[in-house]
Scaffold this motif. Sequence first.
Motif, PDB file in Angstrom:
ATOM      1  N   THR A 206      22.305  20.005  27.724  1.00  0.00           N
ATOM      2  CA  THR A 206      22.623  21.445  27.412  1.00  0.00           C
ATOM      3  C   THR A 206      21.983  21.953  25.767  1.00  0.00           C
ATOM      4  OG1 THR A 206      24.735  21.208  28.205  1.00  0.00           O
ATOM      5  CG2 THR A 206      24.811  22.708  26.495  1.00  0.00           C
ATOM      6  N   PHE A 207      21.569  23.142  25.880  1.00  0.00           N
ATOM      7  CA  PHE A 207      20.594  23.497  24.485  1.00  0.00           C
ATOM      8  C   PHE A 207      21.720  24.223  23.950  1.00  0.00           C
ATOM      9  CE2 PHE A 207      16.737  26.521  23.261  1.00  0.00           C
ATOM     10  CZ  PHE A 207      17.101  26.026  21.694  1.00  0.00           C
ATOM     11  N   VAL A 208      21.885  24.055  22.658  1.00  0.00           N
ATOM     12  CA  VAL A 208      22.861  24.804  21.851  1.00  0.00           C
ATOM     13  C   VAL A 208      21.897  25.175  20.651  1.00  0.00           C
ATOM     14  CG1 VAL A 208      24.828  24.388  20.135  1.00  0.00           C
ATOM     15  CG2 VAL A 208      24.692  23.090  22.353  1.00  0.00           C
ATOM     16  N   ILE A 209      22.388  26.555  20.101  1.00  0.00           N
ATOM     17  CA  ILE A 209      21.664  26.917  19.155  1.00  0.00           C
ATOM     18  C   ILE A 209      22.858  27.156  18.078  1.00  0.00           C
ATOM     19  CG2 ILE A 209      20.581  28.980  17.805  1.00  0.00           C
ATOM     20  CD1 ILE A 209      18.843  29.333  20.317  1.00  0.00           C
ATOM     21  N   ASP A 210      22.443  26.683  16.694  1.00  0.00           N
ATOM     22  CA  ASP A 210      23.403  26.884  15.744  1.00  0.00           C
ATOM     23  C   ASP A 210      22.769  28.384  15.072  1.00  0.00           C
ATOM     24  OD1 ASP A 210      24.330  27.003  13.316  1.00  0.00           O
ATOM     25  OD2 ASP A 210      24.632  24.959  12.950  1.00  0.00           O
ATOM     26  N   ALA A 211      23.636  29.135  15.337  1.00  0.00           N
ATOM     27  CA  ALA A 211      22.965  30.586  15.228  1.00  0.00           C
ATOM     28  C   ALA A 211      23.533  31.225  13.937  1.00  0.00           C
ATOM     29  CB  ALA A 211      23.203  31.537  16.324  1.00  0.00           C
ATOM     30  N   CYS A 212      24.325  30.380  12.778  1.00  0.00           N
ATOM     31  CA  CYS A 212      24.802  31.064  11.517  1.00  0.00           C
ATOM     32  C   CYS A 212      23.936  32.184  11.014  1.00  0.00           C
ATOM     33  CB  CYS A 212      24.717  30.078  10.927  1.00  0.00           C
ATOM     34  SG  CYS A 212      25.883  28.742  11.046  1.00  0.00           S
ATOM     35  N   ARG A 213      22.392  31.848  11.169  1.00  0.00           N
ATOM     36  CA  ARG A 213      21.604  32.862  10.482  1.00  0.00           C
ATOM     37  C   ARG A 213      20.535  33.456  11.215  1.00  0.00           C
ATOM     38  NH1 ARG A 213      22.693  28.476   6.935  1.00  0.00           N
ATOM     39  NH2 ARG A 213      24.104  28.937   5.190  1.00  0.00           N
ATOM     40  N   PHE A 214      21.224  33.770  12.494  1.00  0.00           N
ATOM     41  CA  PHE A 214      20.244  34.396  13.258  1.00  0.00           C
ATOM     42  C   PHE A 214      19.555  35.551  13.150  1.00  0.00           C
ATOM     43  CE2 PHE A 214      22.566  38.212  14.859  1.00  0.00           C
ATOM     44  CZ  PHE A 214      23.623  38.024  14.279  1.00  0.00           C
TER      45      PHE A 214
END
Length: 454
Positions: A206-214
């Motif tokens: 599973t590919f997760v992006i930590d998108a806090c500062r997208f």
Amino acid sequence: MVAYKSKVVEPISLPSRERRERALEAAGYNVFNLASEDVFVDLLTDSGTGAMSDAQWAALVRGDEAYAGSRSFDRLASAVRDVMGFEYVVPTHQGRGAENVLYGTLLSEGDVVPNNTHFDTTRAHVANQGAEPIDCPTPGAFDPSLEAPFKGDLSLEHAREVVDEVGADRVPVVIQTITNNSTAGQPVSVENTRRVRAFADEIDATFVIDACRFAENAAFVRQREPDFADDVAIDEIVREQLSHADAVVMSGKKDGLVNAGGFVATDDPDLFDRCKQRAILYEGFPTYGGMAGRDLAAMAVGLREAVDASYVEDRLESVQTLASLLEDVGVPIYRPVGGHAVYLDAGEALSHLSPSAFPGQALVCELYREGGVRGVELGSFAFPGTERPELVRLAVPRRTYHREHFEHVAETAEAVLESATTVAGLELASEPTMPEIRHFTAELEPRSTPSTSN
Ligand code: F0G
């Protein structure tokens, strides 16, 4: 070009030197223990410390506080759909709540998790599931003077080595953190995201992006990635980059432009169902999930504002202004400048101190002592046992401080550097049991004699 003007103000003042000295000692030389009213310019974090817009304050008043089926939740879900491209959203009280929900759902004992660089709470949540977090930064990421456009990228070579060593079965999740907070706020290219997607497919992860500062990441992509010339809209870049992920974890306290809140978002109905179960246990019913209805409403507006080109360009410019003022007075900084913060190179600024004397933390304390400026150490104090540069992060809260504040910060840093060789360094006085998060609560004391590096 500045993109806002003030409508509400909060008075601040510089406490006397004597008061700062006393406050520092009472805080155990750990600036997390300082009272905010003892701080003049607070660059501890860009998380939840920004100013909301008038549209967000208006939305706050109209928040729907219904326990279930809140209208404000619908507003948030449609903002997440429009801005980030995900169908399902599970709100949480903040980013680490989202980490608990998602990683608690996806990970088990013995798993191994590659990430470009784990932020401290991410590392702690992965470890808390009995899994092993492994940083796979791009080569040169920890070289503060290497000029390259995407030093936040994930090294696929390193991630492949991890898989070859432990076997794909033990790597159920790959994370990419955009921008890469623990690597000086450096951006991640869309090309790297595409390649990580392909890699995750190869190993069935599973590919997760930590998108806090997208949004900040997208603004860098627009400036630097050849495929995305200046005429591609920020929101198009955001949707393209995030479309490669199976799920995102989000702290609304960053590019959600709010003071509290977060979420997990995905297009996978099965993952959504599993996350919802865990969210009910730890956060709240899935249409509020640990947030007040008014905060959901403000975040729905904030997400849309974050992808407005004039907002996000001004954002990057203001961080760049602080960096330029510091460089003008000879303060060594990590280059290129990241998205949310300027990272000072304390290893260079206090080169007479060995890592065991915590040069980064010593610099943090001197900046406070000299000018009431609060930053945070991200070096051998925050990341024990890892080899990284001794950095001090001066994070810039969104839409909050102006050039005059930054000039004060630069003057303060200049004064500290003038007497750098007299700084003796620090040693630990007490530390908590979890090493991943020791910098929040550990206490230190000044060394009586300098511990030199040569
Ligand atoms: N992921 C990243 C990349 C972060 O920077 C943070 C928070 C989190 C997750 C957790 O989010 O604070 O809402 O629970 N970073 C803040 C900082 C605290 O100062 O960089 P949270």
